[in-house]
Motif scaffolding. Structure first.
Motif, PDB file in Angstrom:
ATOM      1  N   VAL A 197     -41.435  -0.219 -42.640  1.00  0.00           N
ATOM      2  CA  VAL A 197     -40.658  -0.385 -41.410  1.00  0.00           C
ATOM      3  C   VAL A 197     -41.540  -0.938 -40.302  1.00  0.00           C
ATOM      4  CG1 VAL A 197     -39.314   0.815 -39.638  1.00  0.00           C
ATOM      5  CG2 VAL A 197     -39.048   1.450 -42.042  1.00  0.00           C
ATOM      6  N   ALA A 198     -42.772  -0.496 -40.242  1.00  0.00           N
ATOM      7  CA  ALA A 198     -43.691  -0.958 -39.197  1.00  0.00           C
ATOM      8  C   ALA A 198     -43.959  -2.457 -39.289  1.00  0.00           C
ATOM      9  CB  ALA A 198     -45.008  -0.191 -39.281  1.00  0.00           C
ATOM     10  N   SER A 199     -43.879  -3.014 -40.490  1.00  0.00           N
ATOM     11  CA  SER A 199     -44.195  -4.434 -40.689  1.00  0.00           C
ATOM     12  C   SER A 199     -42.970  -5.342 -40.630  1.00  0.00           C
ATOM     13  CB  SER A 199     -44.891  -4.616 -42.046  1.00  0.00           C
ATOM     14  OG  SER A 199     -44.015  -4.239 -43.113  1.00  0.00           O
ATOM     15  N   LEU A 200     -41.807  -4.789 -40.328  1.00  0.00           N
ATOM     16  CA  LEU A 200     -40.580  -5.580 -40.317  1.00  0.00           C
ATOM     17  C   LEU A 200     -40.612  -6.627 -39.202  1.00  0.00           C
ATOM     18  CD1 LEU A 200     -37.824  -2.850 -40.872  1.00  0.00           C
ATOM     19  CD2 LEU A 200     -38.579  -4.587 -42.499  1.00  0.00           C
ATOM     20  N   SER A 201     -40.063  -7.783 -39.484  1.00  0.00           N
ATOM     21  CA  SER A 201     -39.901  -8.840 -38.479  1.00  0.00           C
ATOM     22  C   SER A 201     -38.432  -8.950 -38.109  1.00  0.00           C
ATOM     23  CB  SER A 201     -40.402 -10.173 -39.022  1.00  0.00           C
ATOM     24  OG  SER A 201     -39.708 -10.520 -40.212  1.00  0.00           O
ATOM     25  N   ASP A 202     -38.163  -9.317 -36.877  1.00  0.00           N
ATOM     26  CA  ASP A 202     -36.782  -9.372 -36.398  1.00  0.00           C
ATOM     27  C   ASP A 202     -36.060 -10.589 -36.969  1.00  0.00           C
ATOM     28  OD1 ASP A 202     -34.546  -8.475 -35.001  1.00  0.00           O
ATOM     29  OD2 ASP A 202     -35.680  -8.087 -33.173  1.00  0.00           O
ATOM     30  N   SER A 257     -35.070  -2.229 -50.660  1.00  0.00           N
ATOM     31  CA  SER A 257     -34.507  -0.907 -50.920  1.00  0.00           C
ATOM     32  C   SER A 257     -33.229  -0.766 -50.104  1.00  0.00           C
ATOM     33  CB  SER A 257     -35.489   0.200 -50.533  1.00  0.00           C
ATOM     34  OG  SER A 257     -34.881   1.474 -50.687  1.00  0.00           O
ATOM     35  N   ARG A 258     -32.233  -0.119 -50.730  1.00  0.00           N
ATOM     36  CA  ARG A 258     -30.977   0.175 -50.020  1.00  0.00           C
ATOM     37  C   ARG A 258     -30.884   1.650 -49.662  1.00  0.00           C
ATOM     38  NH1 ARG A 258     -29.329  -2.888 -54.479  1.00  0.00           N
ATOM     39  NH2 ARG A 258     -28.790  -0.899 -55.474  1.00  0.00           N
ATOM     40  N   GLU A 259     -31.879   2.429 -50.052  1.00  0.00           N
ATOM     41  CA  GLU A 259     -31.848   3.861 -49.804  1.00  0.00           C
ATOM     42  C   GLU A 259     -32.043   4.159 -48.313  1.00  0.00           C
ATOM     43  OE1 GLU A 259     -31.297   6.445 -51.952  1.00  0.00           O
ATOM     44  OE2 GLU A 259     -30.748   4.886 -53.392  1.00  0.00           O
ATOM     45  N   ILE A 260     -31.203   5.008 -47.769  1.00  0.00           N
ATOM     46  CA  ILE A 260     -31.321   5.375 -46.360  1.00  0.00           C
ATOM     47  C   ILE A 260     -32.676   6.010 -46.078  1.00  0.00           C
ATOM     48  CG2 ILE A 260     -30.368   6.882 -44.571  1.00  0.00           C
ATOM     49  CD1 ILE A 260     -27.622   6.502 -45.878  1.00  0.00           C
ATOM     50  N   SER A 261     -33.179   6.782 -47.036  1.00  0.00           N
ATOM     51  CA  SER A 261     -34.447   7.491 -46.853  1.00  0.00           C
ATOM     52  C   SER A 261     -35.651   6.553 -46.756  1.00  0.00           C
ATOM     53  CB  SER A 261     -34.667   8.473 -48.006  1.00  0.00           C
ATOM     54  OG  SER A 261     -34.689   7.794 -49.248  1.00  0.00           O
ATOM     55  N   ALA A 262     -35.480   5.278 -47.143  1.00  0.00           N
ATOM     56  CA  ALA A 262     -36.590   4.329 -47.088  1.00  0.00           C
ATOM     57  C   ALA A 262     -36.797   3.778 -45.679  1.00  0.00           C
ATOM     58  CB  ALA A 262     -36.349   3.183 -48.062  1.00  0.00           C
ATOM     59  N   TYR A 263     -35.930   4.145 -44.765  1.00  0.00           N
ATOM     60  CA  TYR A 263     -35.985   3.584 -43.417  1.00  0.00           C
ATOM     61  C   TYR A 263     -36.100   4.697 -42.375  1.00  0.00           C
ATOM     62  CZ  TYR A 263     -34.410  -0.552 -45.887  1.00  0.00           C
ATOM     63  OH  TYR A 263     -34.312  -1.600 -46.761  1.00  0.00           O
ATOM     64  N   GLY A 264     -36.170   4.271 -41.146  1.00  0.00           N
ATOM     65  CA  GLY A 264     -36.279   5.177 -40.009  1.00  0.00           C
ATOM     66  C   GLY A 264     -37.009   4.471 -38.879  1.00  0.00           C
ATOM     67  N   GLY A 265     -36.417   4.435 -37.693  1.00  0.00           N
ATOM     68  CA  GLY A 265     -37.067   3.778 -36.563  1.00  0.00           C
ATOM     69  C   GLY A 265     -37.022   2.267 -36.607  1.00  0.00           C
ATOM     70  N   VAL A 266     -36.064   1.688 -37.341  1.00  0.00           N
ATOM     71  CA  VAL A 266     -35.975   0.225 -37.456  1.00  0.00           C
ATOM     72  C   VAL A 266     -35.792  -0.430 -36.091  1.00  0.00           C
ATOM     73  CG1 VAL A 266     -34.555  -1.673 -38.375  1.00  0.00           C
ATOM     74  CG2 VAL A 266     -35.150   0.268 -39.835  1.00  0.00           C
ATOM     75  N   ALA A 267     -35.123   0.249 -35.158  1.00  0.00           N
ATOM     76  CA  ALA A 267     -34.905  -0.320 -33.823  1.00  0.00           C
ATOM     77  C   ALA A 267     -36.217  -0.594 -33.092  1.00  0.00           C
ATOM     78  CB  ALA A 267     -34.026   0.617 -32.984  1.00  0.00           C
ATOM     79  N   ASN A 268     -37.291   0.079 -33.474  1.00  0.00           N
ATOM     80  CA  ASN A 268     -38.585  -0.132 -32.828  1.00  0.00           C
ATOM     81  C   ASN A 268     -39.205  -1.474 -33.202  1.00  0.00           C
ATOM     82  OD1 ASN A 268     -39.092   2.559 -31.466  1.00  0.00           O
ATOM     83  ND2 ASN A 268     -38.718   3.229 -33.559  1.00  0.00           N
ATOM     84  N   THR A 269     -38.956  -1.916 -34.428  1.00  0.00           N
ATOM     85  CA  THR A 269     -39.571  -3.157 -34.904  1.00  0.00           C
ATOM     86  C   THR A 269     -38.582  -4.319 -34.985  1.00  0.00           C
ATOM     87  OG1 THR A 269     -39.201  -2.338 -37.162  1.00  0.00           O
ATOM     88  CG2 THR A 269     -41.383  -1.998 -36.205  1.00  0.00           C
ATOM     89  N   MET A 270     -37.265  -4.031 -35.044  1.00  0.00           N
ATOM     90  CA  MET A 270     -36.222  -5.064 -35.098  1.00  0.00           C
ATOM     91  C   MET A 270     -35.149  -4.760 -34.049  1.00  0.00           C
ATOM     92  SD  MET A 270     -35.722  -5.447 -39.244  1.00  0.00           S
ATOM     93  CE  MET A 270     -34.758  -6.969 -39.124  1.00  0.00           C
TER      94      MET A 270
END
Length: 506
Positions: A453-458, A368-381
């Protein structure tokens, strides 16, 4: 002037093209071989570019490493290559971005060989266009670039890729028809397609105005300038990540290069008569498109509109020349403006390419490229967030990054022309910070927004490589822009001297 007794420019141009054509015939079962060949060819082209830079004489405006051979004798068309301080930095940018796109495209699974081959062919064509010293050779490269980019978007693009490719092709082809007509008319006057001969061709003011308008249409579409910019957001949204990177980092610079190589030196008095038009369109792009970027919900669209706004700085710096000379009677401010425009183009190549790659990293994981699909990415990446925030801050003109240098130079030059030019140009610092930081806040900071977002890997090793390279370049140019400015300065000074002393042929 340094010279080489071997055709280094032809190697830089044709090595990627030949390797790209060869890769097209590599079967999908041997995709790893195609990737390896693509990486090797792009690295060799980059190495050759570094060799050219090391042998480049920064004290002269003369064309260097020239190669010339008769191509079509009946029409005095030559295969003529050469570089100066205006073209060599753009060739280096092309070679570097090609390596980065090849590395970033390592995860491609569909038609891998054709994907790599298309980018290599496109790279060689772009380098050839920047090095061409024959106007018809320039035109051939200019048009040929449409084909691989058309295929890149049309085959590996998003669900609306067909509409985006058709729009991209029609806009660009429409503009280039006017350029072809202008070049043929100039050939009939000069009896030659040599760029140097066209620069010295005396023309009436009326003829210069028409020639300038024809070039303006062709190059404004490429930049793209408002209001012929509408193809760019669609092309970026539908293009694969690599296509967006090349489109923003290199292909948009073709229009700016066309202005300094063709529009200004061939029709200087026409440019002086119509500079108000280009300055006005540039300021509209800087301010209005900045507000449009602020309203975007798609990250790619936001970066695309940001590119239009920032390229407005480049065209503004180029066309402040006449107002500065008229106000001050000196050319130093004009040299500052055009130098700032060139620095801005190189800087934008680093920053815009990095931002599109950052969006690509997220899209590969979340789709997804939508801004609304994200939030707090710095916590997981956290490492990825560090690089991405750096690039978006550079996009807003943060001092110490390359995004600040070119904009600051153009704003200083704008003050010498007119206070209001500088005032409206400086608004990009506010608008750029607004949409860049607004995106950063919503995507990277705050609580983790959802399970995706919680499952993202760096970052993996490949992503680390491209991020580190672009971060080093962004900070390096921001902290030490002198080598680039030194390379360009003689050519810029020569251009300003030429366009401010050329007399109209009655």
């Amino acid at each position: 002037m340094n010279a080489m007794n071997w055709p280094i420019l032809s190697l830089i141009v044709w090595l990627p093209i030949v390797a790209g054509v060869a890769i097209l015939f590599v079967s999908e079962a041997r995709a790893a071989l195609g990737k390896t060949i693509a990486l090797a060819a792009s690295l060799v082209a980059l190495l050759l570019t570094i060799v050219a830079i090391s042998g480049f004489d920064t004290t002269t405006a003369a064309m260097q490493f020239q190669e010339k051979a008769v191509w079509i004798e009946a029409f005095s068309i030559h295969y003529h290559l050469g570089v100066d301080g205006l073209s060599l930095p753009l060739i280096a940018l092309t070679a570097l971005i090609t390596v980065i796109v090849v590395i970033a495209g390592w995860s491609i699974r569909d038609r891998v060989s054709q994907y790599m081959g298309a980018f290599l062919i496109l790279s060689g064509l772009m380098s050839g266009m920047f090095a061409a010293l024959d106007a018809m050779l320039f035109y051939v490269f200019f048009e040929a670039m449409l084909v691989p980019m058309f295929l890149i978007i049309g085959i590996w693009g998003g669900p609306n890729r067909i509409l985006a490719t058709i729009k991209f092709f029609l806009f660009t082809f429409f503009g280039s028809v006017f350029m072809l007509v202008a070049l043929i008319w100039l050939y009939l006057q000069a009896g030659s397609f040599a760029v140097a001969d066209l620069h010295q061709l005396p023309l009436s003011l009326n003829a210069q105005i028409w020639i300038f308008l024809a070039f303006l249409i062709a190059f404004a579409v490429k930049v793209p300038m408002w209001p012929v910019h509408t193809w760019l957001p669609d092309a970026h949204v539908e293009a694969p990540t690599g296509g967006s990177v090349v489109l923003a980092a290199v292909m948009l610079k073709i229009g700016g290069y066309g202005f300094v190589r063709y529009s200004l030196p061939i029709a200087p008095d026409g440019a002086a008569a119509l500079d108000w038009l280009v300055i006005g369109l540039s300021l509209v792009a800087i301010v209005y498109i900045g507000f449009v970027a602020l309203a975007q919900r798609d990250m790619k669209k936001l970066i695309a509109y940001s590119s239009i706004s920032h390229m407005g700085f480049a065209t503004l710096g180029m066309f402040l020349t006449f107002a500065i000379v008229q106000n001050t009677g000196q050319i130093d401010g004009a040299v500052l403006g055009i130098s700032g425009a060139m620095v801005q183009m190189i800087s934008h190549g680093f920053i815009s390419g990095a931002m599109f790659l950052a969006v690509g990293v997220l899209y590969d994981r979340v789709h997804s490229r939508e801004i609304s699909a994200y939030g707090g990415v710095a916590n997981t990446m956290p490492w990825f967030a560090m690089f991405a925030v750096l690039f978006f801050m550079a996009n807003s003109g943060l001092p110490g990054t390359s995004g600040f240098v070119g904009e600051f130079m153009v704003i200083l030059a704008a003050f010498k022309a007119d206070f209001w030019f500088a005032f409206f140009a400086a608004m990009t610092l506010i608008l750029g910070a607004s949409y860049s930081l607004w995106l950063v806040k919503r995507v990277f900071y705050g609580e983790v927004a959802n399970d995706n977002v919680a499952s993202l890997s760096d970052l993996n090793a490949r992503e680390w490589t491209v991020m580190v390279v672009l971060a080093v370049l962004t900070l390096g140019l921001g902290l030490w822009p002198y080598p680039l400015i030194e390379m360009m300065e003689p050519s810029v000074a020569n251009l300003v001297d030429h366009i401010t002393t050329t007399k109209i042929n009655p």
